[in-house]
Design an enzyme around this catalytic site. Structure first.
Site, PDB file in Angstrom:
ATOM      1  N   ASP A 153       0.944  -1.208   0.010  1.00 24.95           N
ATOM      2  CA  ASP A 153       0.025   0.095  -0.003  1.00 24.95           C
ATOM      3  C   ASP A 153       0.885   1.228  -0.084  1.00 24.95           C
ATOM      4  OD1 ASP A 153      -2.271   1.487   0.026  1.00 24.95           O
ATOM      5  OD2 ASP A 153      -2.808   1.162   1.805  1.00 24.95           O
TER       6      ASP A 153
ATOM      7  N   HIS B  54       2.732   3.255  -8.944  1.00 22.45           N
ATOM      8  CA  HIS B  54       2.634   1.893  -9.229  1.00 22.45           C
ATOM      9  C   HIS B  54       3.872   1.092  -9.991  1.00 22.45           C
ATOM     10  CE1 HIS B  54      -1.486   2.154  -7.655  1.00 22.45           C
ATOM     11  NE2 HIS B  54      -1.879   2.675  -8.648  1.00 22.45           N
TER      12      HIS B  54
ATOM     13  N   LEU C 152      10.625 -20.838  -4.156  1.00 26.65           N
ATOM     14  CA  LEU C 152       9.770 -19.797  -3.466  1.00 26.65           C
ATOM     15  C   LEU C 152       8.450 -20.107  -4.484  1.00 26.65           C
ATOM     16  CD1 LEU C 152       9.043 -17.419  -1.601  1.00 26.65           C
ATOM     17  CD2 LEU C 152       9.931 -15.924  -3.546  1.00 26.65           C
TER      18      LEU C 152
HETATM   19  C1  FPP Z   1      -1.788   0.347  -3.284  1.00 29.13           C
HETATM   20  O1  FPP Z   1      -1.464   1.633  -3.456  1.00 29.13           O
HETATM   21  C2  FPP Z   1      -1.231  -0.573  -4.457  1.00 29.13           C
HETATM   22  C3  FPP Z   1      -1.862  -1.182  -5.608  1.00 29.13           C
HETATM   23  C4  FPP Z   1      -3.372  -0.950  -5.560  1.00 29.13           C
HETATM   24  C5  FPP Z   1      -1.120  -1.777  -6.682  1.00 29.13           C
HETATM   25  C6  FPP Z   1       0.082  -2.605  -6.334  1.00 29.13           C
HETATM   26  C7  FPP Z   1       0.625  -2.648  -7.415  1.00 29.13           C
HETATM   27  C8  FPP Z   1       2.173  -2.743  -7.772  1.00 29.13           C
HETATM   28  C9  FPP Z   1       2.885  -2.645  -6.714  1.00 29.13           C
HETATM   29  C10 FPP Z   1       2.423  -2.866  -9.098  1.00 29.13           C
HETATM   30  C11 FPP Z   1       3.293  -3.912  -9.480  1.00 29.13           C
HETATM   31  C12 FPP Z   1       2.674  -5.152  -9.456  1.00 29.13           C
HETATM   32  C13 FPP Z   1       3.221  -6.459  -9.755  1.00 29.13           C
HETATM   33  C14 FPP Z   1       2.589  -7.779  -9.203  1.00 29.13           C
HETATM   34  C15 FPP Z   1       3.898  -6.358 -11.031  1.00 29.13           C
HETATM   35  P1  FPP Z   1      -2.645   2.755  -3.496  1.00 29.13           P
HETATM   36  O2  FPP Z   1      -2.691   3.070  -4.978  1.00 29.13           O
HETATM   37  O3  FPP Z   1      -3.775   2.301  -2.910  1.00 29.13           O
HETATM   38  O4  FPP Z   1      -1.775   3.767  -2.708  1.00 29.13           O
HETATM   39  P2  FPP Z   1      -2.483   4.966  -1.925  1.00 29.13           P
HETATM   40  O5  FPP Z   1      -3.505   4.375  -0.466  1.00 29.13           O
HETATM   41  O6  FPP Z   1      -1.443   5.771  -1.379  1.00 29.13           O
HETATM   42  O7  FPP Z   1      -3.402   5.972  -2.613  1.00 29.13           O
END
Ligand code: FPP
Length: 246
Positions: free
Chosen positions: A24, A41, A135
């Site tokens: 997050d 992201h 893994l």
């Molecule tokens: C939450 O941050 C994160 C996500 C919704 C997406 C997680 C995705 C990645 C790390 C990209 C790569 C993943 C893979 C598996 C290749 P948020 O957008 O909710 O952050 P915020 O709460 O600060 O708005």
């Protein structure tokens, strides 16, 4: 620096066999730099690489990452497209190395909702890395825990309706066999980044006895050093599974 922490992890013994992570804070990381959210992201993908490497170094056997929830389908279309694009990019870039390092990738979630090209990519990486025994890397995509539990109940009801299952045989173990996570033991440690104290519809059944570790670090800034710190914290805990300590 991370080497020293890794030594400490090894000295403490009992490394968590299964680590689950709610990644997050990508959006806040981007906002802090006045960048569009998709760049947060994109930076988060680097942290995924870090934790996979860290788990291999520490000897974690299963890593389950919450990459995209069913609720995330409600985000603006450009952000969804960016996330799906990143998933495809990650697979295209990493599939060979993951296979070399014997990382077996599985995608958990409602894959029917993915577009054709994301669907093809995830099927390709699962086939390409199948059998990787160092893994197990589970990417939860289009995943929600309540939907997973409802699906398990539906699958069992189908078996009962077909006369193949006696309802009296349905206990916790039989139920867990219908969850996406059936092949793996429950997570020992749940890490959530960005300081939020929530489970957010992630592995509700499987986290029953997991140790929780919340760090203020935003996901794109999370490194293997942070992973080792979380493991060290876990190693200091006393797990009682509802019993008293002896
Ligand atoms: C939450 O941050 C994160 C996500 C919704 C997406 C997680 C995705 C990645 C790390 C990209 C790569 C993943 C893979 C598996 C290749 P948020 O957008 O909710 O952050 P915020 O709460 O600060 O708005």
């Amino acid at each position: 620096m991370s080497e020293e922490l890794l030594q400490q992890v090894r000295l403490h013994g009992a490394v968590p066999g299964h680590v689950a992570i709610i990644m997050d804070g990508n959006g806040r990381w981007a906002r802090g730099r006045r960048l569009p959210r998709p760049l947060g992201h994109h930076a988060g993908m680097g942290a995924v690489r870090e934790v996979v490497a860290g788990c291999l170094e520490a000897g974690v056997e299963v890593l389950t990452l919450f990459a995209f929830s069913q609720e995330n389908w409600q985000r603006p279309a450009p952000e969804i497209e960016a996330l799906m694009g990143l998933l495809e990019e990650y697979i295209a870039r990493e599939a060979d190395e993951l296979r070399e390092k014997r990382v077996g990738v599985r995608i958990l979630g409602d894959l029917d909702r993915l577009g054709t090209s994301a669907r093809t990519a995830v099927e390709r990486v699962m086939a390409h890395t199948a059998g990787g025994g160092a893994l197990a890397l589970n990417l939860c995509i289009s995943y929600s825990s309540r939907a997973e539990i409802a699906r398990a109940a539906r699958l069992l009801a189908d078996e009962v309706a077909a006369g193949r299952l006696d309802p009296a045989e349905i206990d916790e173990d039989r139920f867990a066999r219908e969850l996406y996570t059936a092949p793996w033991p429950d997570p020992d440690l749940l890490i959530r980044t960005s300081g939020e104290m929530r489970i957010s519809n992630f592995l509700l059944w499987q986290l029953a006895y997991a140790e929780l570790y919340v760090t203020p670090v935003l996901w794109p800034d999370f490194t293997r050093r942070n992973l080792f710190e979380a493991i060290l914290d876990y190693q200091r805990r006393e797990r009682r599974f509802g019993r008293v300590s002896v």
